[in-house]
Design an enzyme around this catalytic site. Structure first.
Site, short mmCIF file in Angstrom:
data_model
loop_
_atom_site.label_atom_id
_atom_site.label_comp_id
_atom_site.label_asym_id
_atom_site.label_seq_id
_atom_site.Cartn_x
_atom_site.Cartn_y
_atom_site.Cartn_z
N ALA A 44 76.54 78.58 2.90
CA ALA A 44 76.61 79.39 1.68
C ALA A 44 78.06 79.64 1.27
O ALA A 44 78.46 79.37 0.13
CB ALA A 44 75.86 80.71 1.87
N ARG A 330 56.23 79.93 11.90
CA ARG A 330 56.93 80.43 13.09
C ARG A 330 56.39 81.75 13.61
O ARG A 330 56.22 81.93 14.81
CB ARG A 330 58.41 80.58 12.77
#
Lengths: 637, 257
Positions: A44, A330
């Site tokens: 990012a 997950r």
């Protein structure tokens, strides 16, 4: 606290185009007059710094490592999602959006997620153009694989080193700007506070980790891309240096903290082997494409895995979730592993482990194919455990991996402090209560390459550049506060090491605010953490001095912040009386142990406001509406 | 098990360093080498002594932060492994080990086992990239890449920039690091437009950073934790010679050869 999301109106597929058109622009000749600080150099931050440099802004980028290429994005293994539909298997921008909202258990903002899915296709184009060596088919086109929580093959990958290759692409773009003189890179500089003047973010205070010099840097806007706070648990898959200090100091300067209790426990990590354990190692989720997860059906079965016949094995994910099987999301796969281990069926010396076996896939595809797909992961497993996963199954167990929570941001990725933008894992925005595999790389790069260049320009176009210097009295006051705190840490000279206190905090959080949480446990943790904090400030031993390279001092500052953040995590988990995504409250589950959301009371993001030392923080909410993906119980059966 | 550790201690870049001997008991075979040093550092901290400084971050062998010499071998005795992934099961009870930082003029020691590798970043900034601004890329599948080339490019791109190649080389040459990046980008169609300039500029920067020259010894390949091959240096040399013909004046200015 103003929590206006500033989402554009109109149909969801037109929002981003509309927003981009309505945003103000900075004249190309004026861009260099604006200075921007970017903290963090991962996917990012690196993407943001490179792109803002290309646009002509005057950019300074800070990282605590010796090079921007070390940022922890580098460790991401499995892949990056994009709605290219190159496989012709029914993927689309809408489907990626739909999967992400549903996978996040309806706790993310629809408009942000749609934009993420929309720009995902440009990310792949950009990375390929940079020379990222993605996996290819014989015809020369890009290869894809499927990943947890998705029924289409939309994941692009570079062996088991996708994060590394994406980050190197980004790092090379950043170094090009450094070489061109458009980005000033500050290596081994750690941000220790945010400078806020007249309600706007105007700079940062840093410590030079080589000389110990504490200095102020000012700018017209500050971008934080400093990653997640998983290391609050001490043991996690994060790098040892990953920390929450930048976002925590911003929180204490007025930035709202969104959904701190949304932490992701990754199902496939190498189990803990002893008390000396310093971190946990992830085995990529991509292994679940070909690996089958099981435990023995009988408690206390001490036979080696190869001696246990098919009929006496429980492939519990395939049994409980027949349509997704080993590719369940997950949170669901982690919780299922915890349940079988709680029932005494766990394997390995500690009983905290399940098998992940490749025998069937090796038989079907041959060892060569498995080697091609996962060779480096198998090698890593063997190096760490000394066991060969080609001949006997891996042992895996869930571990803290990612934090969906982070600083609250609006549609423009701006926090509640004007001029403070937050990107990637450091913000709370796109993954709701659970992140799907291969979506973190996508979000980091989407924010850095394709969102911030527009939204930051819009902000800068509305402010005058310059007019602040590092010797401004308010900036100097912020710098002195950091110097005082550093002196305070060094003056304690107690008996305990920083690590020993950090481990103690981690144990409390893992026990009471980990994979499963309940009221009594959280209340206990909320009482216990202030005691550990007190012990830290009375009895920690930070050796050495400030004016030198001092790793103990670096750690101490980070742990001091974790000791405060840990408590907020538990407070947030206590108030959220529902189970959603990674936040599982034992009081709220079906008879079969599935999570039960409470959309009437909790269909919102919780945003915490700092109220001062020893004051309870205030909880605000941003209501969430689901217009396009209708609220429903998640089912992967 | 019990170990004797001789560790290079040096307060800062300007002070003199020296070996200090430590005895460490209770080392477990499942510990990583860095976890073993964590245990030593805990003990030093308890005694109020300055812990040993070493660089580390991901501890998964991918960030490239860690690395030092163990008994004269970069990253220690186990091939294809960074020190963070090296486990104590490869050592014997009672063994005596010597730990030293990377030794190279281009990598000054900042403290103990930690060195400054900023020269690597400067080499990348000189040309280790493809100049494509964000937003100007075409659809990814319009560039077809031969699978074989993509694989070779990936082999080279696997470099983690740890610096072991430099430390192991008697000449302290950075040729494997530079060759890997030149190869990665030269093997791909996207890297073609800047192929010549990249080779010239990166090699010129490498020489400015006072790395030594390559004399084909091969120690670099032997210690590389990511198995980056010597053929990348051969490819760098070919790229450089070809580029030198195309851009003779720049090559002469950069020092050539």
């Amino acid at each position: 606290m103003n929590l206006d999301s500033r989402c554009p109106s109109g149909p969801i597929e037109q929002k981003w185009d509309k927003a981009k058109f309505e945003m103000k622009l900075v004249n190309p000749a004026n861009k260099r007059k604006y200075s921007v600080i970017v903290v963090g150099s991962g996917l990012a931050g690196g993407a943001a710094a490179a792109t803002l440099g290309e646009l002509g802004y005057n950019v300074s980028c800070f990282c605590f490592q010796d090079s921007p290429r070390r940022a922890h994005s580098i460790a991401a293994q499995g892949g990056i999602n994009a709605a290219k539909n190159y496989q012709n298997d029914g993927d689309s921008v809408f489907r990626l959006f739909y999967d992400t909202v549903k996978g996040g258990d309806f706790r993310a903002r629809e408009a942000n997620v749609y934009r993420l899915a929309e720009v995902s296709v440009h990310i792949i184009d950009q990375c390929v153009a940079q020379g990222v060596p993605f996996a290819r088919e014989y015809g020369g086109v890009l290869a894809n694989r499927s990943f947890g929580g998705a029924q289409v093959s939309r994941t692009f990958y570079a062996r088991g080193q996708t994060g590394q290759q994406l980050l190197l692409g980004c790092y090379q773009a950043l170094e090009r700007q450094v070489g061109a003189g458009r980005v000033a890179m500050y290596y081994r500089h750690e941000m220790l506070d945010l400078v806020v003047i007249d309600g706007r973010a105007r700079g940062i205070i840093t410590r030079d980790l080589v000389s110990g010099k504490i200095a102020a840097y000012v700018a017209d806007a500050v971008v934080l891309a400093t990653g997640g706070y998983g290391n609050v648990f001490f043991l996690s898959t994060n790098a040892k240096g990953s920390n929450a200090t930048a976002i925590w100091r911003a929180y204490k300067k007025g930035a709202g903290f969104g959904n701190p209790c949304f932490t992701q426990i990754h199902p496939t990590c190498i189990p803990v082997s002893g008390d000396y354990q310093s971190k946990l190692t992830l085995m990529s989720e991509s292994l679940r494409n070909d690996g089958r997860i099981w435990v023995p059906k009988e408690k206390g079965d001490k036979r080696t895995p190869s001696q246990i016949p098919e009929a006496e094995r429980d492939y519990y994910l395939e049994r409980r979730y027949p349509s997704f099987g080993n590719l369940s999301p997950r949170d669901i796969a982690s919780r299922a592993a915890k349940m079988v281990c709680d029932d005494g069926l766990g394997v390995g010396p500690t009983g905290l482990g399940v098998y992940l076996e490749f025998a069937e896939a090796i038989g079907r595809l041959g060892r060569t194919t498995i080697e091609e797909r996962y060779g480096n992961l198998f090698e890593m497993y063997e190096r760490i455990t000394g066991e060969d996963p080609y001949s006997s199954p891996m042992r895996i167990f869930p571990a803290v991996h990612y934090t969906m929570g982070g600083l609250w941001v609006d549609y423009n990725l701006q926090s509640t402090i004007p001029g403070l933008f937050v990107l990637g894992e450091a913000n709370f925005s796109d993954h709701g209560a659970n992140r799907l595999g291969a979506s973190a790389l996508m979000q980091g790069l989407a924010d850095g390459y394709f969102v911030i260049p527009y939204t930051l320009g819009h902000y800068l176009a509305g402010v005058k550049p310059g007019n602040l210097t590092p010797d401004d009295p308010e900036v100097l006051a912020a710098q002195r506060a950091v110097e005082d705190k550093t002196r305070q840490l060094l003056a304690i000279k107690g008996k305990r090491s920083v690590d020993s206190i950090h481990r103690e905090l981690g144990k409390v959080l893992w026990e009471y605010c980990g994979m499963a949480r309940n009221r009594a446990g959280l209340e206990h943790a909320i009482a216990k953490i202030p005691e550990i904090r007190e012990e830290f400030w009375k009895n920690v031993n930070v050796t050495g001095e400030n004016a030198e390279m001092n790793q103990a001092l670096e750690k101490a500052g980070r742990v001091a912040d974790f000791l405060e953040l840990g408590e907020l995590l538990c407070r947030d988990a206590l108030i959220r009386e529902e189970s959603c995504g990674g936040h599982f409250r034992e009081e709220y589950q079906t008879e079969e142990g599935e999570a039960v959301r409470n959309d009437d009371k909790f269909c919102h993001a919780a945003v915490w406001e700092y109220k001062g030392e020893n004051q309870a923080p205030e909880r605000h909410i941003e209501p969430l509406e689901f217009e396009y993906v209708h609220l429903a119980q998640r089912s992967y059966k | 098990m019990k170990l004797v550790l001789n560790i290079w201690r040096q307060k800062n870049q300007n002070s003199r360093g020296g070996m200090v001997r430590y005895e460490l008991d209770g080392v477990n075979e499942h510990m990583s080498f860095l976890e073993m040093l964590d245990v030593l550092n805990e003990q030093l901290t308890e005694k109020g002594e300055d812990p040993v400084t070493f660089e580390h971050d991901c501890r998964e062998g991918i960030c490239g932060c860690c690395g030092f010499m163990i008994n004269g071998v970069a990253h220690g005795p186990h091939r294809g492994t960074t020190v963070c992934q090296l486990h104590m099961r490869h050592f014997r009870d009672g063994e005596e080990l010597w730990l030293e930082p990377w030794r190279a003029a281009a990598f000054p020691v900042l403290k103990d086992l930690l060195v400054d590798r900023a020269a690597f970043d400067r080499i990348i900034a000189a040309g280790g990239f493809i100049s494509v601004n964000t937003g100007s890329a075409q659809d990814a599948n319009t560039i077809a890449v031969q699978k074989h080339c993509a694989e070779l490019a990936m082999d080279a791109a696997a470099c983690i920039g740890c610096g072991a190649c430099v430390a192991a080389c008697p000449n302290a040459s950075a040729s494997l690091f530079v060759g890997a990046k030149i190869s990665h980008l030269a093997l791909l169609p996207q890297g073609q437009p800047e192929r010549s300039r990249r080779a010239l500029n990166m090699v010129a920067q490498m020489q400015q950073e006072v790395f030594g020259s390559c004399t084909n010894i091969g120690e670099c390949e032997a210690v590389c934790p990511k198995g980056v091959k010597l053929e990348n240096i051969a490819r760098m040399n070919r790229e450089y010679i070809k580029a030198a013909w195309a851009y003779r004046e720049e090559a002469a200015a950069g020092g050539g050869g």
